[in-house]
Design a protein around this motif. Structure first.
Motif, PDB file in Angstrom:
ATOM      1  N   ILE A 122      10.691  -1.116   2.764  1.00 17.44           N
ATOM      2  CA  ILE A 122       9.525  -1.032   1.873  1.00 17.44           C
ATOM      3  C   ILE A 122       9.109  -2.434   1.431  1.00 17.44           C
ATOM      4  N   ALA A 123      10.105  -3.255   1.079  1.00 18.09           N
ATOM      5  CA  ALA A 123       9.816  -4.636   0.674  1.00 18.09           C
ATOM      6  C   ALA A 123       9.138  -5.403   1.805  1.00 18.09           C
ATOM      7  N   ALA A 124       9.640  -5.221   3.024  1.00 21.35           N
ATOM      8  CA  ALA A 124       9.049  -5.901   4.181  1.00 21.35           C
ATOM      9  C   ALA A 124       7.628  -5.415   4.439  1.00 21.35           C
ATOM     10  N   THR A 125       7.397  -4.122   4.210  1.00 21.42           N
ATOM     11  CA  THR A 125       6.067  -3.549   4.453  1.00 21.42           C
ATOM     12  C   THR A 125       5.051  -4.078   3.452  1.00 21.42           C
ATOM     13  N   LYS A 138      -7.905 -12.505  -0.018  1.00 18.78           N
ATOM     14  CA  LYS A 138      -7.723 -11.700  -1.229  1.00 18.78           C
ATOM     15  C   LYS A 138      -6.364 -12.052  -1.851  1.00 18.78           C
ATOM     16  N   TYR A 139      -6.326 -13.224  -2.467  1.00 19.89           N
ATOM     17  CA  TYR A 139      -5.051 -13.781  -2.896  1.00 19.89           C
ATOM     18  C   TYR A 139      -4.435 -13.027  -4.079  1.00 19.89           C
ATOM     19  N   GLU A 140      -5.253 -12.586  -5.012  1.00 16.66           N
ATOM     20  CA  GLU A 140      -4.723 -11.846  -6.158  1.00 16.66           C
ATOM     21  C   GLU A 140      -4.179 -10.485  -5.718  1.00 16.66           C
ATOM     22  N   ASP A 141      -4.889  -9.822  -4.808  1.00 12.77           N
ATOM     23  CA  ASP A 141      -4.393  -8.550  -4.267  1.00 12.77           C
ATOM     24  C   ASP A 141      -3.099  -8.766  -3.494  1.00 12.77           C
ATOM     25  N   ALA A 142      -3.030  -9.890  -2.795  1.00 14.35           N
ATOM     26  CA  ALA A 142      -1.813 -10.218  -2.041  1.00 14.35           C
ATOM     27  C   ALA A 142      -0.633 -10.384  -2.987  1.00 14.35           C
ATOM     28  N   ILE A 143      -0.847 -11.076  -4.089  1.00 12.13           N
ATOM     29  CA  ILE A 143       0.224 -11.279  -5.068  1.00 12.13           C
ATOM     30  C   ILE A 143       0.707  -9.946  -5.620  1.00 12.13           C
ATOM     31  N   GLU A 144      -0.221  -9.040  -5.860  1.00 14.56           N
ATOM     32  CA  GLU A 144       0.150  -7.709  -6.339  1.00 14.56           C
ATOM     33  C   GLU A 144       1.059  -7.001  -5.327  1.00 14.56           C
ATOM     34  N   SER A 145       0.727  -7.139  -4.050  1.00 15.13           N
ATOM     35  CA  SER A 145       1.536  -6.520  -3.004  1.00 15.13           C
ATOM     36  C   SER A 145       2.915  -7.176  -2.920  1.00 15.13           C
ATOM     37  N   PHE A 146       2.970  -8.494  -3.052  1.00 16.50           N
ATOM     38  CA  PHE A 146       4.268  -9.193  -3.015  1.00 16.50           C
ATOM     39  C   PHE A 146       5.145  -8.788  -4.200  1.00 16.50           C
ATOM     40  N   ASN A 147       4.516  -8.589  -5.355  1.00 23.32           N
ATOM     41  CA  ASN A 147       5.282  -8.145  -6.521  1.00 23.32           C
ATOM     42  C   ASN A 147       5.874  -6.757  -6.305  1.00 23.32           C
ATOM     43  N   LYS A 148       5.129  -5.891  -5.628  1.00 22.95           N
ATOM     44  CA  LYS A 148       5.650  -4.564  -5.295  1.00 22.95           C
ATOM     45  C   LYS A 148       6.860  -4.692  -4.364  1.00 22.95           C
ATOM     46  N   ALA A 149       6.756  -5.609  -3.421  1.00 22.69           N
ATOM     47  CA  ALA A 149       7.872  -5.850  -2.504  1.00 22.69           C
ATOM     48  C   ALA A 149       9.121  -6.248  -3.276  1.00 22.69           C
ATOM     49  N   LEU A 150       8.954  -7.133  -4.247  1.00 23.18           N
ATOM     50  CA  LEU A 150      10.090  -7.626  -5.017  1.00 23.18           C
ATOM     51  C   LEU A 150      10.680  -6.545  -5.912  1.00 23.18           C
ATOM     52  N   TYR A 152      11.425  -3.701  -4.867  1.00 23.01           N
ATOM     53  CA  TYR A 152      12.409  -3.034  -4.015  1.00 23.01           C
ATOM     54  C   TYR A 152      13.502  -3.982  -3.528  1.00 23.01           C
ATOM     55  N   ASN A 153      13.174  -5.262  -3.465  1.00 21.08           N
ATOM     56  CA  ASN A 153      14.174  -6.252  -3.064  1.00 21.08           C
ATOM     57  C   ASN A 153      13.889  -7.555  -3.815  1.00 21.08           C
ATOM     58  N   PRO A 154      14.488  -7.709  -4.999  1.00 19.75           N
ATOM     59  CA  PRO A 154      14.190  -8.864  -5.865  1.00 19.75           C
ATOM     60  C   PRO A 154      14.547 -10.216  -5.263  1.00 19.75           C
ATOM     61  N   LYS A 155      15.311 -10.223  -4.182  1.00 21.30           N
ATOM     62  CA  LYS A 155      15.722 -11.488  -3.567  1.00 21.30           C
ATOM     63  C   LYS A 155      15.065 -11.691  -2.202  1.00 21.30           C
ATOM     64  N   TYR A 156      13.970 -10.998  -1.965  1.00 19.15           N
ATOM     65  CA  TYR A 156      13.317 -11.080  -0.653  1.00 19.15           C
ATOM     66  C   TYR A 156      12.472 -12.357  -0.582  1.00 19.15           C
ATOM     67  N   HIS A 157      13.014 -13.372   0.069  1.00 21.18           N
ATOM     68  CA  HIS A 157      12.370 -14.696   0.029  1.00 21.18           C
ATOM     69  C   HIS A 157      11.014 -14.716   0.721  1.00 21.18           C
ATOM     70  N   LYS A 158      10.801 -13.822   1.680  1.00 23.70           N
ATOM     71  CA  LYS A 158       9.516 -13.820   2.387  1.00 23.70           C
ATOM     72  C   LYS A 158       8.371 -13.375   1.474  1.00 23.70           C
ATOM     73  N   ALA A 159       8.688 -12.506   0.520  1.00 23.04           N
ATOM     74  CA  ALA A 159       7.683 -12.114  -0.463  1.00 23.04           C
ATOM     75  C   ALA A 159       7.350 -13.305  -1.370  1.00 23.04           C
ATOM     76  N   TYR A 160       8.376 -14.048  -1.773  1.00 22.61           N
ATOM     77  CA  TYR A 160       8.139 -15.248  -2.591  1.00 22.61           C
ATOM     78  C   TYR A 160       7.348 -16.297  -1.808  1.00 22.61           C
ATOM     79  N   PHE A 161       7.603 -16.378  -0.507  1.00 27.05           N
ATOM     80  CA  PHE A 161       6.863 -17.333   0.311  1.00 27.05           C
ATOM     81  C   PHE A 161       5.371 -16.976   0.332  1.00 27.05           C
TER      82      PHE A 161
END
Length: 316
Positions: A122-125, A138-150, A152-161
């Motif tokens: 789910i985090a990867a998706t 759509k950078y703000e929408d992207a950030i919202e999606s990355f936060n959702k990823a985190l 499910y996996n708070p240490k998912y570095h690709k979402a932070y990237f």
């Protein structure tokens, strides 16, 4: 009367066992049908059969518990498969839905490993969805999606990237750097770590240049130093630091920055030599200034360096 009670109890027990046996056979039949449908790649039909099996087993209580667990294990696995298929098709919302169901059934059977696996998908998706949103600007929408990823996996570095890229595009320096630090913390030896450092280095390098244009030289020095923290081999950052330091009259700092920058710069060092010349001139060390200006042989400062050598300093 007592004997009659015993006989009736035994009678109902036999009936109950008979019904349980029939239901268990029915559950087994549904389970086997699920196996056959899976082999035929009829995944959703297979899931329906396994669910039927699990529902029958739930009514049987302890008798059906083992088969129920097996059925729900298959359901979790098949939902995961459906999620992966949707992910590969870039149908990210559908993929999240399937992965969530996979995690739900894994939790039912206390399979923490499978639940964690589904959550990691789910985090990867959500991260993949965020990356697509970046491409769309759509950078703000992207950030919202990355936060959702985190979530499910708070240490998912690709979402932070992805967040680092997004915040960089939004010129949010503080949040960009926080994201970069998380990539460094959790990324290990992944290539995203160096990419994140480059994002931060270039961000602060750009800010340093803007500060120089505004003649905010103290801030320019600070920003160049921040850039160097993330990429100590960037010659331009040392050039900006030397230029700003010269304009502040901090000639020793300018000399140090220029000399270090020459070790880092792999291409044209003319701008660094020009600032080195200015620093030595500011200190009154004319011979060293002349040598530095003499090495300025390209770029926008060639004429200025020649003027300082021939007219101002009367170099040999």
């Amino acid at each position: 009367m007592k004997n009659l009670t015993i006989i009736l109890t035994a009678f109902f027990l036999v009936i109950s066992l008979g019904l349980s046996s029939q239901d268990l056979n029915k559950a087994g039949k549904a389970y086997n049908e699920g196996i056959n449908l899976t082999k035929e790649n009829k995944t959703m039909e297979a899931i329906a059969s396994y669910k039927e099996c699990a529902e029958i087993c739930a009514e049987l209580g302890e008798v059906g518990e083992g088969l129920k667990t097996k059925a729900e294990t298959q359901i979790s696995s098949l939902y995961l498969k459906q999620g992966l298929d949707a992910y590969k098709s870039k149908d990210y919302d559908t993929a999240v839905s399937y992965f969530s169901l996979s995690a739900e059934y894994a939790k039912k059977i206390n399979n923490t490993k499978s639940a964690a696996k589904a959550n990691s998908y789910i985090a990867a998706t959500y991260t993949a969805k965020g990356n697509n949103l970046i491409k769309e600007g759509k950078y703000e929408d992207a950030i919202e999606s990355f936060n959702k990823a985190l979530g499910y996996n708070p240490k998912y570095h690709k979402a932070y990237f992805g967040m680092a890229i997004s915040y960089n595009k939004l010129d949010n320096t503080q949040m960009m750097e926080e994201a970069v630090k998380k990539v460094i913390e959790y990324g290990g030896d992944d290539e995203d770590v160096e990419k994140a450092k480059t994002i931060a280095a270039n961000h602060y390098l750009n800010l340093s240049g803007i500060c120089i244009q505004k003649e905010s030289y103290n801030e320019a020095v600070m920003m160049s130093k921040k850039s160097i923290e993330y990429n100590y081999m960037e010659g331009t950052a040392y050039y900006y630091q030397a230029l700003a330091s010269n304009n502040l009259g901090n000639f020793d700092q300018a000399i140090s920055a220029a000399e270090t920058g020459m070790k880092a710069e792999q291409d044209d060092k003319s701008n660094l030599y020009f600032e080195l010349g200015r620093a030595y001139e500011g200190k009154g060390e004319i011979e060293k200034a002349c040598d530095a200006y003499k090495s300025v042989n390209s770029g926008p400062n060639v004429d200025a360096a020649n003027y300082q050598r021939t007219t101002v300093l009367s170099c040999n």
